[in-house]
Motif scaffolding. Sequence first.
Motif, PDB file in Angstrom:
ATOM      1  N   ARG A 188      -4.962   8.161   1.160  1.00 37.35           N
ATOM      2  CA  ARG A 188      -5.843   7.165   0.544  1.00 37.35           C
ATOM      3  C   ARG A 188      -4.978   6.025   0.020  1.00 37.35           C
ATOM      4  NH1 ARG A 188      -8.080  10.310  -2.821  1.00 37.35           N
ATOM      5  NH2 ARG A 188      -6.823   9.803  -4.644  1.00 37.35           N
ATOM      6  N   VAL A 189      -5.292   4.799   0.442  1.00 39.91           N
ATOM      7  CA  VAL A 189      -4.509   3.640   0.002  1.00 39.91           C
ATOM      8  C   VAL A 189      -5.422   2.587  -0.595  1.00 39.91           C
ATOM      9  CG1 VAL A 189      -2.657   4.006   1.691  1.00 39.91           C
ATOM     10  CG2 VAL A 189      -4.597   2.558   2.298  1.00 39.91           C
ATOM     11  N   LEU A 190      -4.842   1.775  -1.457  1.00 48.48           N
ATOM     12  CA  LEU A 190      -5.564   0.674  -2.089  1.00 48.48           C
ATOM     13  C   LEU A 190      -5.092  -0.615  -1.434  1.00 48.48           C
ATOM     14  CD1 LEU A 190      -7.658   0.333  -4.383  1.00 48.48           C
ATOM     15  CD2 LEU A 190      -5.751  -0.228  -5.902  1.00 48.48           C
TER      16      LEU A 190
ATOM     17  N   SER B  17      -8.394  -4.848  -3.761  1.00 46.26           N
ATOM     18  CA  SER B  17      -8.624  -3.537  -4.392  1.00 46.26           C
ATOM     19  C   SER B  17      -9.592  -2.681  -3.585  1.00 46.26           C
ATOM     20  CB  SER B  17      -9.141  -3.717  -5.834  1.00 46.26           C
ATOM     21  OG  SER B  17      -8.196  -4.382  -6.625  1.00 46.26           O
ATOM     22  N   LYS B  18      -9.588  -2.849  -2.258  1.00 42.48           N
ATOM     23  CA  LYS B  18     -10.455  -2.048  -1.391  1.00 42.48           C
ATOM     24  C   LYS B  18      -9.724  -0.773  -0.979  1.00 42.48           C
ATOM     25  CE  LYS B  18     -13.027  -5.987   0.486  1.00 42.48           C
ATOM     26  NZ  LYS B  18     -13.344  -6.758   1.717  1.00 42.48           N
ATOM     27  N   GLU B  19     -10.370   0.346  -1.206  1.00 44.40           N
ATOM     28  CA  GLU B  19      -9.780   1.632  -0.895  1.00 44.40           C
ATOM     29  C   GLU B  19     -10.190   2.078   0.511  1.00 44.40           C
ATOM     30  OE1 GLU B  19     -10.894   5.770  -2.633  1.00 44.40           O
ATOM     31  OE2 GLU B  19      -9.530   4.837  -4.082  1.00 44.40           O
ATOM     32  N   ARG B  20      -9.254   2.677   1.231  1.00 47.12           N
ATOM     33  CA  ARG B  20      -9.588   3.245   2.536  1.00 47.12           C
ATOM     34  C   ARG B  20      -8.741   4.487   2.773  1.00 47.12           C
ATOM     35  NH1 ARG B  20      -5.822  -0.664   3.753  1.00 47.12           N
ATOM     36  NH2 ARG B  20      -4.341  -0.204   5.446  1.00 47.12           N
ATOM     37  N   VAL B  21      -9.190   5.318   3.693  1.00 47.69           N
ATOM     38  CA  VAL B  21      -8.476   6.536   4.052  1.00 47.69           C
ATOM     39  C   VAL B  21      -7.925   6.364   5.456  1.00 47.69           C
ATOM     40  CG1 VAL B  21      -8.676   9.011   4.468  1.00 47.69           C
ATOM     41  CG2 VAL B  21      -9.908   7.968   2.555  1.00 47.69           C
TER      42      VAL B  21
ATOM     43  N   ASP C 236      -2.827  11.222  -3.489  1.00 47.19           N
ATOM     44  CA  ASP C 236      -3.517  10.441  -2.464  1.00 47.19           C
ATOM     45  C   ASP C 236      -3.345  11.037  -1.072  1.00 47.19           C
ATOM     46  OD1 ASP C 236      -4.396   8.542  -4.301  1.00 47.19           O
ATOM     47  OD2 ASP C 236      -2.578   7.329  -4.091  1.00 47.19           O
TER      48      ASP C 236
ATOM     49  N   GLU D  46       0.829  -1.200   0.000  1.00 41.44           N
ATOM     50  CA  GLU D  46       0.000   0.000   0.000  1.00 41.44           C
ATOM     51  C   GLU D  46       0.865   1.251   0.000  1.00 41.44           C
ATOM     52  OE1 GLU D  46      -3.682  -2.090   2.522  1.00 41.44           O
ATOM     53  OE2 GLU D  46      -2.237  -0.785   3.528  1.00 41.44           O
TER      54      GLU D  46
END
Length: 300
Positions: free
Chosen positions: A169-171, A175-179, A160, A152
């Motif tokens: 913001r990371v992937l 492929s789930k994105e979260r902050v 990001d 990540e």
Amino acid sequence: MRYANAVASFTSYLEQVRRLSAATVRAYRSDLADLGSVIGDADLREIDLETLREWLWRATLRGDARSTMARRAAAARSFFGWAHESELIPVDPSLRLVTPKRAKTLPVVASKDAMRELLDQYRAAAAGGDATALRDHAVLEALYGTGVRVSELCGIDIDDVDMHRRTVRVLGKGSKERVVPFGAPAADAIGAYVTRGRPALLARVDRATPALFLGARGARIGSRTVYALVARVLSPIVGAEHIGPHALRHSAATHLLDGGADLRAVQEILGHASLGTTQIYTHVSTERLLDGYRLAHPRA
């Protein structure tokens, strides 16, 4: 269908339908290749439970770790479950395949004081203005300050990062994105790197890149570079030879819980799909509490 063709179809399914990461697909491919080294390119319908048990038994004789065998058994169950659902085989031979239990080991964690001293040391080194020193300090602060995985971190782009809100913001997996939030020390280190270190590294290539962290040649930093950095600086602190960026993730999670953070908040920060995965850090905190009790209490 022959085994090799079925594995190729299965990995395509993982990539295109389930959209798993390249690293996860490689792990599946590697584990199934290990099975293929035992059974050859057999017809898929000829593979039975005894064949799979023989495969794991050979791994035991070879001295493979229980965690490795557990992962490979899980890969085999996923593969044959898919083959059965796809009507390539009439019966799933992996249904009664017993997964070797993983050894219960707690994550390696650095102390808060040790992390403070380490990061202070790298902040001092970065003050000289060397591009690599600025980057290394920012990488260490980012890993510890956010608890993100190394993949990540390497995937973070300039856009990001929100320096005003101190979030990135990371992937993550699947492929789930979260902050993820980060604190003032990480913000200072990243800001100094972006202002003074990154332009110097970027000047080493002809084309621009959106990547936040750059390698020595000016391209997006690779996971091997990050692993080498963390292993070099963290091994003396935790007393373990084979250490990687996950140790900073473990340390961040444990220190959050030690400080009173909610378990579900830590789960969100780390990007764990299951709360049970996060709960391992409560055991780490408990062990540290017990160690302190045994050392300090007269009736311990």
